[in-house]
Design an enzyme around this catalytic site. Structure first.
Site, PDB file in Angstrom:
ATOM      1  N   HIS A  97     -59.248  39.076 -40.532  1.00  0.00           N
ATOM      2  CA  HIS A  97     -59.669  37.785 -41.230  1.00  0.00           C
ATOM      3  C   HIS A  97     -59.361  36.445 -40.347  1.00  0.00           C
ATOM      4  O   HIS A  97     -60.234  35.594 -40.081  1.00  0.00           O
ATOM      5  CB  HIS A  97     -58.994  37.961 -42.663  1.00  0.00           C
ATOM      6  CG  HIS A  97     -58.999  36.778 -43.632  1.00  0.00           C
ATOM      7  ND1 HIS A  97     -59.848  36.570 -44.686  1.00  0.00           N
ATOM      8  CD2 HIS A  97     -58.752  35.308 -43.256  1.00  0.00           C
ATOM      9  CE1 HIS A  97     -59.809  35.426 -45.142  1.00  0.00           C
ATOM     10  NE2 HIS A  97     -59.450  34.512 -44.301  1.00  0.00           N
ATOM     11  N   GLU A  98     -58.095  36.478 -40.102  1.00  0.00           N
ATOM     12  CA  GLU A  98     -57.500  35.388 -39.283  1.00  0.00           C
ATOM     13  C   GLU A  98     -58.245  35.257 -37.865  1.00  0.00           C
ATOM     14  O   GLU A  98     -58.768  34.118 -37.437  1.00  0.00           O
ATOM     15  CB  GLU A  98     -56.205  35.348 -39.258  1.00  0.00           C
ATOM     16  CG  GLU A  98     -55.480  35.254 -40.523  1.00  0.00           C
ATOM     17  CD  GLU A  98     -55.723  34.151 -41.370  1.00  0.00           C
ATOM     18  OE1 GLU A  98     -56.121  33.121 -40.821  1.00  0.00           O
ATOM     19  OE2 GLU A  98     -55.676  34.279 -42.739  1.00  0.00           O
ATOM     20  N   HIS A 116     -61.787  33.558 -38.073  1.00  0.00           N
ATOM     21  CA  HIS A 116     -61.673  32.053 -37.927  1.00  0.00           C
ATOM     22  C   HIS A 116     -61.563  31.376 -36.751  1.00  0.00           C
ATOM     23  O   HIS A 116     -62.511  30.684 -36.358  1.00  0.00           O
ATOM     24  CB  HIS A 116     -60.438  31.804 -38.836  1.00  0.00           C
ATOM     25  CG  HIS A 116     -60.398  31.699 -40.437  1.00  0.00           C
ATOM     26  ND1 HIS A 116     -61.324  31.244 -41.120  1.00  0.00           N
ATOM     27  CD2 HIS A 116     -59.855  32.639 -41.364  1.00  0.00           C
ATOM     28  CE1 HIS A 116     -61.465  31.375 -42.415  1.00  0.00           C
ATOM     29  NE2 HIS A 116     -60.404  32.108 -42.438  1.00  0.00           N
TER      30      HIS A 116
END
Length: 168
Positions: free
Chosen positions: A78-79, A82
């Site tokens: 998820h991170e 980004h």
């Protein structure tokens, strides 16, 4: 992971998971990406945070230890997503279509925007506030911001100002 795993071992597993996801993205996009720096000094209820310009990922070591399997499976990609989206497209909506495509199309994972971890161990003091439709629990930081800086918080649902109830 059912049994307790020491934090140094989890950090190593996290780095491996990050490397695995980075390779998936490089294969998919047929290009290399700059590997991010990693910090394990994030506090509070967030599991991870991506600092786009610094190419830095910060992770919460307590939530990592308490939720190792799901953390490695979902939070790490998820991170990273980004950062990769920022490297590819610049500034876009944080959980917009580019990020969703990275999660689903590249990593093969659900594009979930929030973790569902129990945050009791990292939450800290909370303060009760009310709006027209419900009760809210605000962090000590937000409560002090309201008191010191005369900041207002608005309910996202009913759009009314949050009022301190002073009940514990």
């Amino acid at each position: 992971m059912n049994s307790f795993t020491p934090l140094p071992q989890l950090k190593m597993q996290l780095r491996r998971r990050l490397e695995q996801c980075l390779r998936l993205a490089e294969t998919h996009f047929k290009r290399s990406f700059k590997a991010p720096e990693i910090s394990f000094e994030l506090r509070g209820v967030k599991a991870g945070v991506a600092h786009l310009q610094e190419n830095l990922l910060r992770f919460n070591p307590i939530l990592l230890q308490e939720n190792a399997e799901e953390f490695l499976y979902q939070v790490v990609p998820h991170e990273l997503a980004h950062l990769l989206v920022y490297q590819l497209f610049g500034r876009v909506k944080p959980h917009g279509r580019e990020w969703q495509e990275m999660m689903q199309g590249v990593f093969g994972l659900p594009a979930e925007t929030c973790h569902r971890f129990d945050v009791a161990s990292v939450q800290g003091d909370t303060f009760r506030y009310r709006c027209a439709c419900q009760q809210h629990l605000l962090s000590k930081r937000r409560h002090l911001r309201i008191l010191r800086e005369k900041t207002d918080y608005i309910c996202r649902k009913c759009r009314t100002k949050l009022i301190f109830t002073d009940e514990n």
